[in-house]
Design a protein around this motif. Structure first.
Motif, PDB file in Angstrom:
ATOM      1  N   ALA A 258      16.398   8.444  29.088  1.00 33.90           N
ATOM      2  CA  ALA A 258      15.907   7.679  28.071  1.00 33.90           C
ATOM      3  C   ALA A 258      17.095   7.058  27.133  1.00 33.90           C
ATOM      4  O   ALA A 258      17.238   5.759  26.350  1.00 33.90           O
ATOM      5  CB  ALA A 258      14.410   7.144  27.478  1.00 33.90           C
ATOM      6  N   ARG A 259      16.793   8.171  26.233  1.00 39.42           N
ATOM      7  CA  ARG A 259      17.606   8.248  24.621  1.00 39.42           C
ATOM      8  C   ARG A 259      19.953   7.323  25.546  1.00 39.42           C
ATOM      9  O   ARG A 259      20.111   6.772  25.123  1.00 39.42           O
ATOM     10  CB  ARG A 259      17.876   9.272  24.891  1.00 39.42           C
ATOM     11  N   VAL A 260      20.216   8.048  26.751  1.00 31.04           N
ATOM     12  CA  VAL A 260      21.228   7.727  26.954  1.00 31.04           C
ATOM     13  C   VAL A 260      21.629   6.523  27.819  1.00 31.04           C
ATOM     14  O   VAL A 260      22.000   5.247  27.261  1.00 31.04           O
ATOM     15  CB  VAL A 260      22.166   8.638  28.327  1.00 31.04           C
ATOM     16  N   VAL A 261      20.421   5.758  28.797  1.00 33.64           N
ATOM     17  CA  VAL A 261      19.944   4.264  28.682  1.00 33.64           C
ATOM     18  C   VAL A 261      20.490   3.343  27.633  1.00 33.64           C
ATOM     19  O   VAL A 261      20.918   2.398  28.119  1.00 33.64           O
ATOM     20  CB  VAL A 261      19.177   4.254  29.798  1.00 33.64           C
ATOM     21  N   LEU A 262      19.255   4.123  26.670  1.00 32.20           N
ATOM     22  CA  LEU A 262      19.023   2.889  25.178  1.00 32.20           C
ATOM     23  C   LEU A 262      20.778   2.661  24.973  1.00 32.20           C
ATOM     24  O   LEU A 262      20.638   2.111  24.213  1.00 32.20           O
ATOM     25  CB  LEU A 262      18.107   3.340  25.276  1.00 32.20           C
ATOM     26  N   ALA A 263      21.084   3.894  24.727  1.00 28.92           N
ATOM     27  CA  ALA A 263      21.831   4.116  23.811  1.00 28.92           C
ATOM     28  C   ALA A 263      23.582   2.753  24.300  1.00 28.92           C
ATOM     29  O   ALA A 263      24.404   2.604  23.770  1.00 28.92           O
ATOM     30  CB  ALA A 263      22.524   5.718  23.510  1.00 28.92           C
ATOM     31  N   LEU A 264      23.212   3.093  25.596  1.00 25.92           N
ATOM     32  CA  LEU A 264      24.845   2.496  26.523  1.00 25.92           C
ATOM     33  C   LEU A 264      23.940   1.070  26.113  1.00 25.92           C
ATOM     34  O   LEU A 264      24.901  -0.456  25.856  1.00 25.92           O
ATOM     35  CB  LEU A 264      25.092   2.989  27.803  1.00 25.92           C
ATOM     36  N   LEU A 265      22.796   0.932  26.392  1.00 25.86           N
ATOM     37  CA  LEU A 265      22.553  -0.425  26.712  1.00 25.86           C
ATOM     38  C   LEU A 265      22.779  -1.231  25.451  1.00 25.86           C
ATOM     39  O   LEU A 265      22.973  -2.803  25.095  1.00 25.86           O
ATOM     40  CB  LEU A 265      20.998  -0.518  26.627  1.00 25.86           C
ATOM     41  N   GLY A 266      22.379  -0.890  24.069  1.00 24.90           N
ATOM     42  CA  GLY A 266      22.472  -1.342  22.944  1.00 24.90           C
ATOM     43  C   GLY A 266      23.754  -1.722  22.712  1.00 24.90           C
ATOM     44  O   GLY A 266      24.335  -2.568  21.544  1.00 24.90           O
ATOM     45  N   ALA A 267      24.827  -1.048  23.253  1.00 21.94           N
ATOM     46  CA  ALA A 267      25.960  -1.251  22.921  1.00 21.94           C
ATOM     47  C   ALA A 267      27.165  -3.164  23.404  1.00 21.94           C
ATOM     48  O   ALA A 267      27.487  -4.117  23.064  1.00 21.94           O
ATOM     49  CB  ALA A 267      26.922  -0.945  23.567  1.00 21.94           C
ATOM     50  N   HIS A 268      25.355  -3.317  24.552  1.00 18.20           N
ATOM     51  CA  HIS A 268      26.400  -4.653  25.169  1.00 18.20           C
ATOM     52  C   HIS A 268      24.892  -5.751  24.673  1.00 18.20           C
ATOM     53  O   HIS A 268      25.140  -7.062  24.891  1.00 18.20           O
ATOM     54  CB  HIS A 268      26.254  -4.431  26.439  1.00 18.20           C
ATOM     55  N   LEU A 269      23.954  -5.076  23.992  1.00 17.15           N
ATOM     56  CA  LEU A 269      23.019  -6.410  23.456  1.00 17.15           C
ATOM     57  C   LEU A 269      24.052  -6.951  21.723  1.00 17.15           C
ATOM     58  O   LEU A 269      23.963  -6.011  21.334  1.00 17.15           O
ATOM     59  CB  LEU A 269      22.250  -6.194  23.780  1.00 17.15           C
ATOM     60  N   VAL A 270      23.532  -7.806  21.711  1.00 19.86           N
ATOM     61  CA  VAL A 270      24.089  -8.299  20.239  1.00 19.86           C
ATOM     62  C   VAL A 270      22.873  -9.392  19.263  1.00 19.86           C
ATOM     63  O   VAL A 270      21.788  -9.975  19.963  1.00 19.86           O
ATOM     64  CB  VAL A 270      24.802  -8.765  20.026  1.00 19.86           C
ATOM     65  N   GLY A 271      23.126  -9.223  17.752  1.00 17.63           N
ATOM     66  CA  GLY A 271      21.718 -10.381  16.947  1.00 17.63           C
ATOM     67  C   GLY A 271      20.966  -9.784  16.916  1.00 17.63           C
ATOM     68  O   GLY A 271      20.226  -8.785  17.805  1.00 17.63           O
ATOM     69  N   SER A 272      20.115 -11.024  17.140  1.00 16.99           N
ATOM     70  CA  SER A 272      18.573 -11.207  17.481  1.00 16.99           C
ATOM     71  C   SER A 272      17.454 -10.872  18.274  1.00 16.99           C
ATOM     72  O   SER A 272      16.991  -9.951  18.581  1.00 16.99           O
ATOM     73  CB  SER A 272      17.686 -12.304  17.454  1.00 16.99           C
ATOM     74  N   ILE A 273      18.990 -10.585  20.298  1.00 20.30           N
ATOM     75  CA  ILE A 273      18.196 -10.474  20.922  1.00 20.30           C
ATOM     76  C   ILE A 273      17.995  -8.528  21.132  1.00 20.30           C
ATOM     77  O   ILE A 273      17.316  -8.536  21.576  1.00 20.30           O
ATOM     78  CB  ILE A 273      19.036 -10.266  22.353  1.00 20.30           C
TER      79      ILE A 273
END
Length: 131
Positions: A28-43
């Motif tokens: 969960a930690r790795v996947v969420l850290a990578l996902l966070g790099a792809h999402l921006v702003g209010s989303i």
């Protein structure tokens, strides 16, 4: 509504068929850290508000990515960050975590998330779209 940490990890553990909660948490930690790099702003903020606090902070303070990763490269990046992982096991990790994230988000938020990601992420979230 925020998902409780134990419920979130239990879902990831079950879907990933992990032997321990620690394995589920690592994924969960790795996947969420990578996902966070792809999402921006209010989303990104809206999704973080639906996750347990510790995981929300990981999403909000992501690993850096110079460009959006295709789903295949996202899986490879996950494999690179998890010791002993292969692309096959990383695909399993990504699916376990992102399908749990999809459950935490409502359909509207998930649609907005998918609009920020390269094509093909719908499959990683376990929510295939019609062609």
């Amino acid at each position: 509504m925020t998902v409780r940490r134990e419920a979130f990890l239990d879902q990831v553990k079950e879907r990933g068929e992990y032997g321990t909660p620690q394995e589920a948490e690592r994924a969960a930690r790795v996947v969420l850290a990578l996902l966070g790099a792809h999402l921006v702003g209010s989303i990104r903020a809206q999704l973080a508000a639906r996750l347990p606090e510790g995981f929300a902070l990981i999403l909000l303070n992501p690993l850096q990515s110079a460009e959006p990763l295709s789903p295949e490269r996202f899986v490879r990046a996950t494999a690179a960050w998890i010791e002993g992982a292969t692309e096959h096991t990383a695909a399993w990790d990504v699916s376990a975590v992102l399908s749990t994230v999809a459950d935490a988000a409502d359909d509207d938020l998930l649609e907005q998330i998918l609009l920020q990601l390269p094509a093909g992420y719908d499959l990683l979230f376990g929510r295939p779209r019609p062609i």
